[in-house]
Write a protein that holds these residues in place. Structure first.
Motif, PDB file in Angstrom:
ATOM      1  N   MET A   1     -11.505  12.775 -16.834  1.00  0.00           N
ATOM      2  CA  MET A   1     -11.098  11.527 -16.198  1.00  0.00           C
ATOM      3  C   MET A   1      -9.939  11.736 -15.218  1.00  0.00           C
ATOM      4  O   MET A   1      -9.938  11.175 -14.117  1.00  0.00           O
ATOM      5  N   ILE A   2      -8.959  12.537 -15.604  1.00  0.00           N
ATOM      6  CA  ILE A   2      -7.822  12.774 -14.712  1.00  0.00           C
ATOM      7  C   ILE A   2      -8.290  13.454 -13.424  1.00  0.00           C
ATOM      8  O   ILE A   2      -7.858  13.099 -12.318  1.00  0.00           O
ATOM      9  N   GLY A   3      -9.200  14.427 -13.552  1.00  0.00           N
ATOM     10  CA  GLY A   3      -9.771  15.042 -12.361  1.00  0.00           C
ATOM     11  C   GLY A   3     -10.506  14.030 -11.497  1.00  0.00           C
ATOM     12  O   GLY A   3     -10.412  14.054 -10.259  1.00  0.00           O
ATOM     13  N   LEU A   4     -11.223  13.106 -12.155  1.00  0.00           N
ATOM     14  CA  LEU A   4     -11.938  12.047 -11.429  1.00  0.00           C
ATOM     15  C   LEU A   4     -10.971  11.126 -10.699  1.00  0.00           C
ATOM     16  O   LEU A   4     -11.195  10.775  -9.534  1.00  0.00           O
ATOM     17  N   PHE A   5      -9.867  10.753 -11.375  1.00  0.00           N
ATOM     18  CA  PHE A   5      -8.905   9.838 -10.756  1.00  0.00           C
ATOM     19  C   PHE A   5      -8.316  10.439  -9.478  1.00  0.00           C
ATOM     20  O   PHE A   5      -8.250   9.780  -8.438  1.00  0.00           O
ATOM     21  N   VAL A   6      -7.878  11.683  -9.594  1.00  0.00           N
ATOM     22  CA  VAL A   6      -7.241  12.347  -8.451  1.00  0.00           C
ATOM     23  C   VAL A   6      -8.244  12.537  -7.314  1.00  0.00           C
ATOM     24  O   VAL A   6      -7.947  12.251  -6.145  1.00  0.00           O
ATOM     25  N   GLY A   7      -9.458  12.990  -7.648  1.00  0.00           N
ATOM     26  CA  GLY A   7     -10.471  13.209  -6.624  1.00  0.00           C
ATOM     27  C   GLY A   7     -10.893  11.916  -5.945  1.00  0.00           C
ATOM     28  O   GLY A   7     -11.069  11.877  -4.719  1.00  0.00           O
ATOM     29  N   PHE A   8     -11.058  10.859  -6.728  1.00  0.00           N
ATOM     30  CA  PHE A   8     -11.464   9.563  -6.173  1.00  0.00           C
ATOM     31  C   PHE A   8     -10.409   9.041  -5.204  1.00  0.00           C
ATOM     32  O   PHE A   8     -10.733   8.523  -4.128  1.00  0.00           O
ATOM     33  N   ARG A   9      -9.142   9.186  -5.583  1.00  0.00           N
ATOM     34  CA  ARG A   9      -8.047   8.734  -4.726  1.00  0.00           C
ATOM     35  C   ARG A   9      -8.026   9.503  -3.403  1.00  0.00           C
ATOM     36  O   ARG A   9      -7.829   8.918  -2.334  1.00  0.00           O
ATOM     37  N   LEU A  10      -8.252  10.796  -3.477  1.00  0.00           N
ATOM     38  CA  LEU A  10      -8.222  11.618  -2.270  1.00  0.00           C
ATOM     39  C   LEU A  10      -9.384  11.285  -1.337  1.00  0.00           C
ATOM     40  O   LEU A  10      -9.234  11.280  -0.111  1.00  0.00           O
ATOM     41  N   ILE A  11     -10.551  10.995  -1.896  1.00  0.00           N
ATOM     42  CA  ILE A  11     -11.744  10.747  -1.089  1.00  0.00           C
ATOM     43  C   ILE A  11     -11.796   9.308  -0.568  1.00  0.00           C
ATOM     44  O   ILE A  11     -12.028   9.068   0.622  1.00  0.00           O
ATOM     45  N   VAL A  12     -11.570   8.342  -1.456  1.00  0.00           N
ATOM     46  CA  VAL A  12     -11.729   6.928  -1.103  1.00  0.00           C
ATOM     47  C   VAL A  12     -10.446   6.334  -0.531  1.00  0.00           C
ATOM     48  O   VAL A  12     -10.486   5.418   0.293  1.00  0.00           O
ATOM     49  N   GLY A  13      -9.308   6.844  -0.992  1.00  0.00           N
ATOM     50  CA  GLY A  13      -8.039   6.298  -0.532  1.00  0.00           C
ATOM     51  C   GLY A  13      -7.448   5.251  -1.441  1.00  0.00           C
ATOM     52  O   GLY A  13      -6.351   4.734  -1.185  1.00  0.00           O
ATOM     53  N   TYR A  14      -8.183   4.911  -2.492  1.00  0.00           N
ATOM     54  CA  TYR A  14      -7.710   3.947  -3.487  1.00  0.00           C
ATOM     55  C   TYR A  14      -7.971   4.511  -4.875  1.00  0.00           C
ATOM     56  O   TYR A  14      -8.836   5.386  -5.048  1.00  0.00           O
ATOM     57  N   SER A  15      -7.262   3.980  -5.858  1.00  0.00           N
ATOM     58  CA  SER A  15      -7.599   4.320  -7.234  1.00  0.00           C
ATOM     59  C   SER A  15      -8.872   3.561  -7.613  1.00  0.00           C
ATOM     60  O   SER A  15      -9.307   2.643  -6.902  1.00  0.00           O
ATOM     61  N   ILE A  16      -9.473   3.916  -8.738  1.00  0.00           N
ATOM     62  CA  ILE A  16     -10.724   3.277  -9.156  1.00  0.00           C
ATOM     63  C   ILE A  16     -10.502   1.796  -9.444  1.00  0.00           C
ATOM     64  O   ILE A  16     -11.314   0.947  -9.058  1.00  0.00           O
ATOM     65  N   VAL A  17      -9.406   1.458 -10.120  1.00  0.00           N
ATOM     66  CA  VAL A  17      -9.129   0.053 -10.425  1.00  0.00           C
ATOM     67  C   VAL A  17      -8.819  -0.723  -9.147  1.00  0.00           C
ATOM     68  O   VAL A  17      -9.282  -1.858  -8.974  1.00  0.00           O
ATOM     69  N   GLU A  18      -8.069  -0.128  -8.242  1.00  0.00           N
ATOM     70  CA  GLU A  18      -7.813  -0.774  -6.950  1.00  0.00           C
ATOM     71  C   GLU A  18      -9.116  -1.039  -6.210  1.00  0.00           C
ATOM     72  O   GLU A  18      -9.325  -2.119  -5.649  1.00  0.00           O
ATOM     73  N   TRP A  19      -9.987  -0.062  -6.209  1.00  0.00           N
ATOM     74  CA  TRP A  19     -11.282  -0.199  -5.550  1.00  0.00           C
ATOM     75  C   TRP A  19     -12.092  -1.334  -6.164  1.00  0.00           C
ATOM     76  O   TRP A  19     -12.765  -2.098  -5.455  1.00  0.00           O
ATOM     77  N   SER A  20     -12.034  -1.456  -7.503  1.00  0.00           N
ATOM     78  CA  SER A  20     -12.767  -2.536  -8.172  1.00  0.00           C
ATOM     79  C   SER A  20     -12.199  -3.901  -7.782  1.00  0.00           C
ATOM     80  O   SER A  20     -12.954  -4.872  -7.629  1.00  0.00           O
ATOM     81  N   LEU A  21     -10.880  -3.997  -7.598  1.00  0.00           N
ATOM     82  CA  LEU A  21     -10.283  -5.252  -7.135  1.00  0.00           C
ATOM     83  C   LEU A  21     -10.756  -5.598  -5.726  1.00  0.00           C
ATOM     84  O   LEU A  21     -11.039  -6.769  -5.428  1.00  0.00           O
ATOM     85  N   LEU A  22     -10.871  -4.601  -4.870  1.00  0.00           N
ATOM     86  CA  LEU A  22     -11.364  -4.830  -3.515  1.00  0.00           C
ATOM     87  C   LEU A  22     -12.837  -5.260  -3.539  1.00  0.00           C
ATOM     88  O   LEU A  22     -13.250  -6.133  -2.756  1.00  0.00           O
ATOM     89  N   LEU A  23     -13.626  -4.668  -4.412  1.00  0.00           N
ATOM     90  CA  LEU A  23     -15.033  -5.060  -4.543  1.00  0.00           C
ATOM     91  C   LEU A  23     -15.151  -6.507  -5.004  1.00  0.00           C
ATOM     92  O   LEU A  23     -16.020  -7.250  -4.524  1.00  0.00           O
ATOM     93  N   VAL A  24     -14.294  -6.894  -5.940  1.00  0.00           N
ATOM     94  CA  VAL A  24     -14.301  -8.276  -6.419  1.00  0.00           C
ATOM     95  C   VAL A  24     -13.983  -9.229  -5.275  1.00  0.00           C
ATOM     96  O   VAL A  24     -14.617 -10.287  -5.120  1.00  0.00           O
ATOM     97  N   LYS A  25     -13.017  -8.873  -4.449  1.00  0.00           N
ATOM     98  CA  LYS A  25     -12.658  -9.697  -3.289  1.00  0.00           C
ATOM     99  C   LYS A  25     -13.820  -9.795  -2.299  1.00  0.00           C
ATOM    100  O   LYS A  25     -14.081 -10.867  -1.732  1.00  0.00           O
ATOM    101  N   ASP A  26     -14.510  -8.683  -2.078  1.00  0.00           N
ATOM    102  CA  ASP A  26     -15.549  -8.630  -1.043  1.00  0.00           C
ATOM    103  C   ASP A  26     -16.888  -9.202  -1.503  1.00  0.00           C
ATOM    104  O   ASP A  26     -17.599  -9.829  -0.724  1.00  0.00           O
ATOM    105  N   TYR A  27     -17.259  -8.962  -2.778  1.00  0.00           N
ATOM    106  CA  TYR A  27     -18.612  -9.297  -3.223  1.00  0.00           C
ATOM    107  C   TYR A  27     -18.673 -10.353  -4.323  1.00  0.00           C
ATOM    108  O   TYR A  27     -19.743 -10.879  -4.615  1.00  0.00           O
ATOM    109  N   GLY A  28     -17.558 -10.636  -4.964  1.00  0.00           N
ATOM    110  CA  GLY A  28     -17.526 -11.705  -5.960  1.00  0.00           C
ATOM    111  C   GLY A  28     -18.474 -11.492  -7.127  1.00  0.00           C
ATOM    112  O   GLY A  28     -18.535 -10.406  -7.723  1.00  0.00           O
TER     113      GLY A  28
END
Length: 246
Positions: free
Chosen positions: A187-214
């Motif tokens: 999981m820690i490897g996933l967190f760091v890699g996801f942040r580097l690739i996407v630019g957000y943490s996984i939870v941050e990304w989920s908040l953005l998805l909620v805003k965009d897609y409801g």
């Protein structure tokens, strides 16, 4: 079958009631800490920012630990390394398999126990978050969006929650204590890699998805959760049929 499965579940809950109580207490404390980081994430994304905010910790709270809400993790087998030697889950299943109980019923009762545990602990966890979030949080995330966010992560817990009864009754006590260390490392490897690739943490990304897609993202998450739960149940049933308890 449902009545018989409930009978077995009630026996388990009556036997593990102390562990369940302590698990609920632990989940409430866990919810308090999660609330702090979730509010910071909302401010960092949609507000005036924060001076210090650890996105990895928030991802650990949600991605790595939430599947544990499907298990009574403050019970004896989870707290003692003696479980590696004694393997109480295997001994219990060996006893149940010796009785005239169909394997399908045993697997269904384990999945049903997982679901009931998940619902109870999720209620304690998300209830703590909703009641403890400061009023300013709702200037960034509406109550409706928070409810969608909760459903998204509940679907995630549902999808992976079936892994717990499979590990408990389909593997050994050694795996019960070894797997969490492997899981956290992955999981820690996933967190760091996801942040580097996407630019957000996984939870941050989920908040953005909620805003965009409801609600769409909530429905997708719940649907995937149901499918994941079903697949884990089928895998557990197959494993119980094939496992040798001698």
């Amino acid at each position: 079958m449902l009545n018989q499965a409930f009978w077995l579940v009630k026996k388990d809950l009556r036997y593990n009631w102390r562990g369940l109580v302590f698990t609920i207490i632990a989940v409430v404390f866990f919810g308090f800490f999660t609330t702090i980081f979730l509010e910071q994430a909302a401010r960092a994304l949609f507000g005036d920012g924060v001076m210090y905010y650890n996105h990895v910790v928030l991802d650990i709270f949600f991605v790595a630990i939430l599947p544990s809400l499907a298990a009574i993790f403050m019970s004896g087998p989870y707290l003692s390394f003696q479980t590696i030697k004694d393997d109480p889950f295997t001994k219990r299943m060996a006893f149940l398999r010796a009785l005239p109980i169909p394997v399908e019923l045993l697997a269904f009762s384990r999945t049903l126990l997982m679901l009931i545990t998940l619902f109870m602990l999720s209620l304690a966890f998300y209830g703590t978050i909703v009641t403890q979030l400061p009023d300013r949080f709702y200037s960034y995330i509406t109550l409706n969006e928070l409810f969608i966010f909760i459903l998204v992560w509940f679907g995630y817990s549902l999808a992976l929650g079936g892994m717990n009864p499979f590990i408990e009754y389909g593997t050994s006590g050694k795996m019960l204590h070894l797997l969490p260390f492997v899981w956290i490392a992955i999981m820690i490897g996933l967190f760091v890699g996801f942040r580097l690739i996407v630019g957000y943490s996984i939870v941050e990304w989920s908040l953005l998805l909620v805003k965009d897609y409801g609600w769409i993202i909530a429905f997708i998450s719940i649907a995937l959760g149901v499918v994941g739960c079903y697949l884990w149940h089928k895998l557990l049933t197959y494993r119980l049929k094939k496992r040798d308890y001698l």
